[in-house]
Scaffold this motif. Structure first.
Motif, PDB file in Angstrom:
ATOM      1  N   LEU A  69     -11.109   3.555   4.847  1.00  0.00           N
ATOM      2  CA  LEU A  69     -11.836   3.287   6.087  1.00  0.00           C
ATOM      3  C   LEU A  69     -13.033   4.225   6.193  1.00  0.00           C
ATOM      4  O   LEU A  69     -12.892   5.439   6.026  1.00  0.00           O
ATOM      5  N   ASP A  70     -14.207   3.652   6.494  1.00  0.00           N
ATOM      6  CA  ASP A  70     -15.441   4.434   6.577  1.00  0.00           C
ATOM      7  C   ASP A  70     -16.392   3.695   7.514  1.00  0.00           C
ATOM      8  O   ASP A  70     -16.377   2.469   7.568  1.00  0.00           O
ATOM      9  N   ASP A  71     -17.231   4.444   8.234  1.00  0.00           N
ATOM     10  CA  ASP A  71     -18.204   3.786   9.104  1.00  0.00           C
ATOM     11  C   ASP A  71     -19.485   3.419   8.371  1.00  0.00           C
ATOM     12  O   ASP A  71     -20.361   2.763   8.935  1.00  0.00           O
ATOM     13  N   ASP A  72     -19.625   3.825   7.115  1.00  0.00           N
ATOM     14  CA  ASP A  72     -20.824   3.550   6.317  1.00  0.00           C
ATOM     15  C   ASP A  72     -20.558   2.386   5.356  1.00  0.00           C
ATOM     16  O   ASP A  72     -19.760   2.523   4.422  1.00  0.00           O
ATOM     17  N   PRO A  73     -21.213   1.237   5.556  1.00  0.00           N
ATOM     18  CA  PRO A  73     -20.979   0.075   4.690  1.00  0.00           C
ATOM     19  C   PRO A  73     -21.237   0.353   3.209  1.00  0.00           C
ATOM     20  O   PRO A  73     -20.572  -0.232   2.346  1.00  0.00           O
ATOM     21  N   GLU A  74     -22.183   1.235   2.904  1.00  0.00           N
ATOM     22  CA  GLU A  74     -22.466   1.551   1.496  1.00  0.00           C
ATOM     23  C   GLU A  74     -21.251   2.206   0.833  1.00  0.00           C
ATOM     24  O   GLU A  74     -20.906   1.881  -0.313  1.00  0.00           O
ATOM     25  N   ASN A  75     -20.593   3.103   1.545  1.00  0.00           N
ATOM     26  CA  ASN A  75     -19.397   3.743   1.003  1.00  0.00           C
ATOM     27  C   ASN A  75     -18.248   2.749   0.876  1.00  0.00           C
ATOM     28  O   ASN A  75     -17.456   2.815  -0.070  1.00  0.00           O
ATOM     29  N   VAL A  76     -18.152   1.841   1.836  1.00  0.00           N
ATOM     30  CA  VAL A  76     -17.109   0.814   1.788  1.00  0.00           C
ATOM     31  C   VAL A  76     -17.302  -0.081   0.564  1.00  0.00           C
ATOM     32  O   VAL A  76     -16.339  -0.395  -0.149  1.00  0.00           O
ATOM     33  N   GLU A  77     -18.538  -0.471   0.302  1.00  0.00           N
ATOM     34  CA  GLU A  77     -18.813  -1.312  -0.872  1.00  0.00           C
ATOM     35  C   GLU A  77     -18.481  -0.580  -2.163  1.00  0.00           C
ATOM     36  O   GLU A  77     -17.945  -1.171  -3.107  1.00  0.00           O
ATOM     37  N   ALA A  78     -18.802   0.709  -2.220  1.00  0.00           N
ATOM     38  CA  ALA A  78     -18.491   1.501  -3.418  1.00  0.00           C
ATOM     39  C   ALA A  78     -16.986   1.560  -3.636  1.00  0.00           C
ATOM     40  O   ALA A  78     -16.511   1.445  -4.782  1.00  0.00           O
ATOM     41  N   ALA A  79     -16.232   1.725  -2.560  1.00  0.00           N
ATOM     42  CA  ALA A  79     -14.774   1.772  -2.669  1.00  0.00           C
ATOM     43  C   ALA A  79     -14.222   0.420  -3.120  1.00  0.00           C
ATOM     44  O   ALA A  79     -13.295   0.356  -3.945  1.00  0.00           O
ATOM     45  N   ARG A  80     -14.764  -0.662  -2.592  1.00  0.00           N
ATOM     46  CA  ARG A  80     -14.298  -1.993  -2.972  1.00  0.00           C
ATOM     47  C   ARG A  80     -14.532  -2.256  -4.457  1.00  0.00           C
ATOM     48  O   ARG A  80     -13.694  -2.871  -5.126  1.00  0.00           O
ATOM     49  N   ARG A  81     -15.659  -1.785  -4.966  1.00  0.00           N
ATOM     50  CA  ARG A  81     -15.950  -1.994  -6.394  1.00  0.00           C
ATOM     51  C   ARG A  81     -14.929  -1.286  -7.280  1.00  0.00           C
ATOM     52  O   ARG A  81     -14.696  -1.698  -8.422  1.00  0.00           O
ATOM     53  N   LEU A  82     -14.311  -0.229  -6.751  1.00  0.00           N
ATOM     54  CA  LEU A  82     -13.278   0.490  -7.506  1.00  0.00           C
ATOM     55  C   LEU A  82     -11.900  -0.150  -7.350  1.00  0.00           C
ATOM     56  O   LEU A  82     -10.963   0.247  -8.034  1.00  0.00           O
ATOM     57  N   GLY A  83     -11.799  -1.105  -6.428  1.00  0.00           N
ATOM     58  CA  GLY A  83     -10.530  -1.787  -6.242  1.00  0.00           C
ATOM     59  C   GLY A  83      -9.747  -1.377  -5.009  1.00  0.00           C
ATOM     60  O   GLY A  83      -8.631  -1.859  -4.797  1.00  0.00           O
ATOM     61  N   LEU A  84     -10.308  -0.470  -4.187  1.00  0.00           N
ATOM     62  CA  LEU A  84      -9.626  -0.095  -2.955  1.00  0.00           C
ATOM     63  C   LEU A  84      -9.746  -1.219  -1.929  1.00  0.00           C
ATOM     64  O   LEU A  84     -10.717  -1.984  -1.937  1.00  0.00           O
ATOM     65  N   ARG A  85      -8.777  -1.304  -1.037  1.00  0.00           N
ATOM     66  CA  ARG A  85      -8.871  -2.222   0.086  1.00  0.00           C
ATOM     67  C   ARG A  85      -9.683  -1.502   1.158  1.00  0.00           C
ATOM     68  O   ARG A  85      -9.158  -0.727   1.950  1.00  0.00           O
ATOM     69  N   ALA A  86     -10.973  -1.722   1.157  1.00  0.00           N
ATOM     70  CA  ALA A  86     -11.883  -0.941   1.995  1.00  0.00           C
ATOM     71  C   ALA A  86     -12.446  -1.777   3.134  1.00  0.00           C
ATOM     72  O   ALA A  86     -12.804  -2.941   2.949  1.00  0.00           O
ATOM     73  N   GLU A  87     -12.513  -1.139   4.310  1.00  0.00           N
ATOM     74  CA  GLU A  87     -13.017  -1.810   5.501  1.00  0.00           C
ATOM     75  C   GLU A  87     -13.953  -0.879   6.270  1.00  0.00           C
ATOM     76  O   GLU A  87     -13.759   0.338   6.280  1.00  0.00           O
ATOM     77  N   MET A 105       0.828  -1.200   0.000  1.00  0.00           N
ATOM     78  CA  MET A 105       0.000   0.000   0.000  1.00  0.00           C
ATOM     79  C   MET A 105       0.869   1.259   0.000  1.00  0.00           C
ATOM     80  O   MET A 105       1.917   1.285   0.626  1.00  0.00           O
ATOM     81  N   ARG A 106       0.379   2.262  -0.706  1.00  0.00           N
ATOM     82  CA  ARG A 106       1.078   3.544  -0.734  1.00  0.00           C
ATOM     83  C   ARG A 106       0.266   4.659  -0.069  1.00  0.00           C
ATOM     84  O   ARG A 106       0.809   5.722   0.228  1.00  0.00           O
ATOM     85  N   GLY A 107      -1.027   4.404   0.144  1.00  0.00           N
ATOM     86  CA  GLY A 107      -1.846   5.472   0.698  1.00  0.00           C
ATOM     87  C   GLY A 107      -3.055   4.970   1.450  1.00  0.00           C
ATOM     88  O   GLY A 107      -3.401   3.787   1.405  1.00  0.00           O
ATOM     89  N   ALA A 108      -3.686   5.901   2.152  1.00  0.00           N
ATOM     90  CA  ALA A 108      -4.904   5.605   2.908  1.00  0.00           C
ATOM     91  C   ALA A 108      -5.878   6.760   2.748  1.00  0.00           C
ATOM     92  O   ALA A 108      -5.484   7.936   2.774  1.00  0.00           O
ATOM     93  N   LEU A 109      -7.127   6.418   2.559  1.00  0.00           N
ATOM     94  CA  LEU A 109      -8.205   7.396   2.432  1.00  0.00           C
ATOM     95  C   LEU A 109      -9.199   7.096   3.552  1.00  0.00           C
ATOM     96  O   LEU A 109      -9.628   5.947   3.708  1.00  0.00           O
ATOM     97  N   LEU A 110      -9.548   8.110   4.333  1.00  0.00           N
ATOM     98  CA  LEU A 110     -10.402   7.920   5.495  1.00  0.00           C
ATOM     99  C   LEU A 110     -11.613   8.838   5.451  1.00  0.00           C
ATOM    100  O   LEU A 110     -11.532   9.973   4.968  1.00  0.00           O
ATOM    101  N   ASP A 111     -12.714   8.346   5.972  1.00  0.00           N
ATOM    102  CA  ASP A 111     -13.871   9.189   6.234  1.00  0.00           C
ATOM    103  C   ASP A 111     -13.580  10.013   7.483  1.00  0.00           C
ATOM    104  O   ASP A 111     -12.687   9.671   8.263  1.00  0.00           O
ATOM    105  N   ARG A 112     -14.307  11.095   7.693  1.00  0.00           N
ATOM    106  CA  ARG A 112     -14.107  11.896   8.911  1.00  0.00           C
ATOM    107  C   ARG A 112     -15.078  11.493  10.015  1.00  0.00           C
ATOM    108  O   ARG A 112     -14.668  11.042  11.077  1.00  0.00           O
ATOM    109  N   ASP A 113     -16.390  11.651   9.756  1.00  0.00           N
ATOM    110  CA  ASP A 113     -17.377  11.430  10.807  1.00  0.00           C
ATOM    111  C   ASP A 113     -17.522   9.943  11.115  1.00  0.00           C
ATOM    112  O   ASP A 113     -17.765   9.131  10.219  1.00  0.00           O
ATOM    113  N   GLY A 114     -17.375   9.606  12.386  1.00  0.00           N
ATOM    114  CA  GLY A 114     -17.473   8.220  12.800  1.00  0.00           C
ATOM    115  C   GLY A 114     -16.146   7.491  12.775  1.00  0.00           C
ATOM    116  O   GLY A 114     -16.028   6.392  13.306  1.00  0.00           O
ATOM    117  N   VAL A 115     -15.145   8.118  12.150  1.00  0.00           N
ATOM    118  CA  VAL A 115     -13.800   7.529  12.088  1.00  0.00           C
ATOM    119  C   VAL A 115     -12.814   8.423  12.829  1.00  0.00           C
ATOM    120  O   VAL A 115     -12.078   7.967  13.704  1.00  0.00           O
TER     121      VAL A 115
END
Length: 203
Positions: free
Chosen positions: A173-191, A1-11
């Motif tokens: 990383l996001d507290d919203d599963p819908e956003n996590v699924e969207a990120a995974r569909r793009l190929g991010l390692r999302a949790e 991994m070279r980077g990380a993208l995070l949500d703000r609220d809830g994270v």
């Protein structure tokens, strides 16, 4: 991994209900009454949330104008000086999520580029600076400033492009599963990463 993208609220930040209540008590003491003060503050928060959902505020200047109009309305209704409310931006009613600084520090220690992607007003950077977390972050991506909100894939792609990262080399990383699924569909390692209450561990 070279980077990380995070949500703000809830994270990284959580709503500080105690701060909201304390402000209502302060206004109530000036004669507005507690119930009325709470109602006005709640209405102001709803107006800000509606502006975010509608992507109506694209710049810091537009956000400032919106805030001034809301403050003027609230001050007139509560019969308090406008100056008493102007400094109280929404992020003063937020607090650091437990472990937020440790999370950011750990990612930074790994040598990762860090971005925060949040469905929020243009003052995303200012909100994190207020809570002492902005120094860990390389890129600030607010939906209102981008003109597109999660889970729209364009929001992720705009942030990744600015950070110079590819989806497959980025943790999300996001507290919203819908956003996590969207990120995974793009190929991010999302949790899913959600802090439920002060002292709670992320799931």
């Amino acid at each position: 991994m070279r980077g990380a993208l995070l949500d703000r609220d809830g994270v990284l930040l959580l709503l500080d209900e105690e701060a909201l209540y304390r402000k209502a008590l302060e206004l109530a003491a000036q004669g507005a009454g507690l119930e009325r003060s709470l109602a006005v503050l709640a209405r102001t928060v709803r107006a800000l949330n509606e502006a975010v959902r509608g992507l109506r505020v694209r710049t810091l200047e537009e956000e400032e104008a919106l805030w001034r109009s809301l403050v003027l309305e609230a001050a007139q209704e509560l019969r308090v000086p406008e100056e008493r409310l102007l400094p109280w931006r929404y992020y003063r009613f937020m607090k650091r999520a437990p472990g937020a600084e440790a999370l950011l520090g750990g990612l930074r220690a790994m040598g990762l580029r860090i971005g925060v992607l949040s469905n929020t007003l243009p003052s995303l950077r200012e909100s994190l600076a207020h809570h002492g977390l902005d120094g860990y972050v390389d890129g600030f991506f607010a939906s209102c400033a981008l003109g597109v909100a999660k889970p729209d894939p364009r929001a992720f792609l705009l942030a990744l492009e600015d950070l110079g990262l590819k989806p497959q080399e980025t943790l999300y990383l996001d507290d919203d599963p819908e956003n996590v699924e969207a990120a995974r569909r793009l190929g991010l390692r999302a949790e899913v990463y959600a802090v439920r209450a002060p002292g709670a561990r992320p799931r």
